[in-house]
Design a protein around this motif. Sequence first.
Motif, short mmCIF file in Angstrom:
data_model
loop_
_atom_site.label_atom_id
_atom_site.label_comp_id
_atom_site.label_asym_id
_atom_site.label_seq_id
_atom_site.Cartn_x
_atom_site.Cartn_y
_atom_site.Cartn_z
N LYS A 55 0.84 -1.19 0.00
CA LYS A 55 0.00 0.00 0.00
C LYS A 55 0.88 1.24 0.00
O LYS A 55 1.83 1.34 0.78
CB LYS A 55 -0.90 -0.01 1.24
N HIS A 249 -6.31 -4.32 -1.87
CA HIS A 249 -6.34 -2.89 -1.54
C HIS A 249 -7.71 -2.24 -1.71
O HIS A 249 -7.92 -1.13 -1.24
CB HIS A 249 -5.33 -2.14 -2.39
N THR A 321 -3.20 -9.43 10.18
CA THR A 321 -3.63 -8.44 11.18
C THR A 321 -4.81 -7.59 10.72
O THR A 321 -5.48 -6.97 11.53
CB THR A 321 -2.48 -7.47 11.53
N GLY A 322 -5.02 -7.50 9.42
CA GLY A 322 -6.15 -6.71 8.92
C GLY A 322 -5.76 -5.40 8.30
O GLY A 322 -6.52 -4.84 7.50
N ASP A 323 -4.60 -4.86 8.64
CA ASP A 323 -4.20 -3.58 8.04
C ASP A 323 -2.92 -3.68 7.22
O ASP A 323 -2.36 -2.67 6.81
CB ASP A 323 -4.07 -2.49 9.12
N ARG A 379 -2.88 0.35 18.02
CA ARG A 379 -3.57 0.91 16.84
C ARG A 379 -4.85 0.14 16.53
O ARG A 379 -5.70 0.61 15.75
CB ARG A 379 -2.64 0.88 15.61
N PHE A 380 -5.05 -1.01 17.15
CA PHE A 380 -6.26 -1.81 16.92
C PHE A 380 -7.34 -1.53 17.95
O PHE A 380 -8.39 -2.16 17.93
CB PHE A 380 -5.91 -3.31 16.91
#
Length: 381
Positions: A55, A249, A321-323, A379-380
């Motif tokens: 990203k 993305h 993690t998802g991000d 951050r989660f």
Amino acid sequence: MTTADAVVIGGGVIGTSIAYRLAEEKRKVILIEKGEIGSKTSGSCDKAIFLQSKKPGFPSELAKASRDIYENLEAELGVPFEFKRGGGMIVVQSEKYLPFIKDFVEKQKQAGIDIQLLDQKEATDRQPSLSENIIGSTYSKEDAEVNPLLLSQAFADAARRKGVEIRTHTEVVDIAIENGKVVGVQTAKEYIPTEIVVNAAGPFAPHIDDMAGVNIPIQPRRGAILISEKVTPVVKGNILCSQYIAAKHLTEEAPAFGIGLSLGQTDDGNLLIGASREFKGFNQSIESEVLPAIAKHATSIVPSLGNIRIIRSMVGFRPYTGDGLPIIDEARDAEGFIIAAGHEGDGIALAPITGLLVRDLLDRKGVYQSFLEKLKLNRFK
């Protein structure tokens, strides 16, 4: 009784990188691995170091810093691990993905990635094995590749030379915490007093975290890869497809079984043809439709693959993690317990910098300190 300044749990590319860097700081380090070095996630993945697939923004910046370390890493470790500057391509197989890829390329250029968009002729000239039906592709000369198993072994061998004790076939059964601080690690064989534990267990990290009373948002994401017989060179560098990048993305629904092309070739001539991406826990039994679906998608982009014999497949689990970023942080309620996991498909790309990030985290100083803020567990929340 054996004691350690730090115990690293996990003997893949991440854990061995961390053990090596901590030993450089004159710490007495013990690395514990339940199986063999590199035998789990690091032994069931492809070989690509892709920058352009990240990203744009911080993920690209982090990957680029890690890629820079690779330039001199073989010389530093003193062991070859088949590092090659082969470049990489993201093939655009449908007009519907072209606007997204054009925008993606521009953002990557702004992020400092050396990338260009090729039309159909330019793409097939560079990679003659591609189908004439593709729309075009991206190309970045900065993408590279390694042998993940050799990379794990190279870090492990260099770590041993720095004094690291490596305990394979050893299972961690508990993390001892007293007054909110790490005091030791209990394995099935012995108790090791230590004030620092680094959890580098990849998709298995939540199990280790539970022992320390820590909760992390990591899930195993299952992936399957086909492995071909040894053949003469079919591809140059590594290839992904726009279907995979868009699913990664964009918010659009992922294709069946999460399939997107990932294609590379080993020095011995075996093709690694992937891959699926599914959330199925730690179930290694894949549905009968998955491998044929991978093969069908791959041959639609590289038709000559249809004439090559597949000799086996491998299934592995990626720590999601998802991000799209790992967690590299000290647990708030367990002083001395360090999490270094959640790299998903970027473990190979980020292995070199992860060891340095953990070193900087413990030293509270260093060149990569600024990266750590964006890799924190909170951050989660």
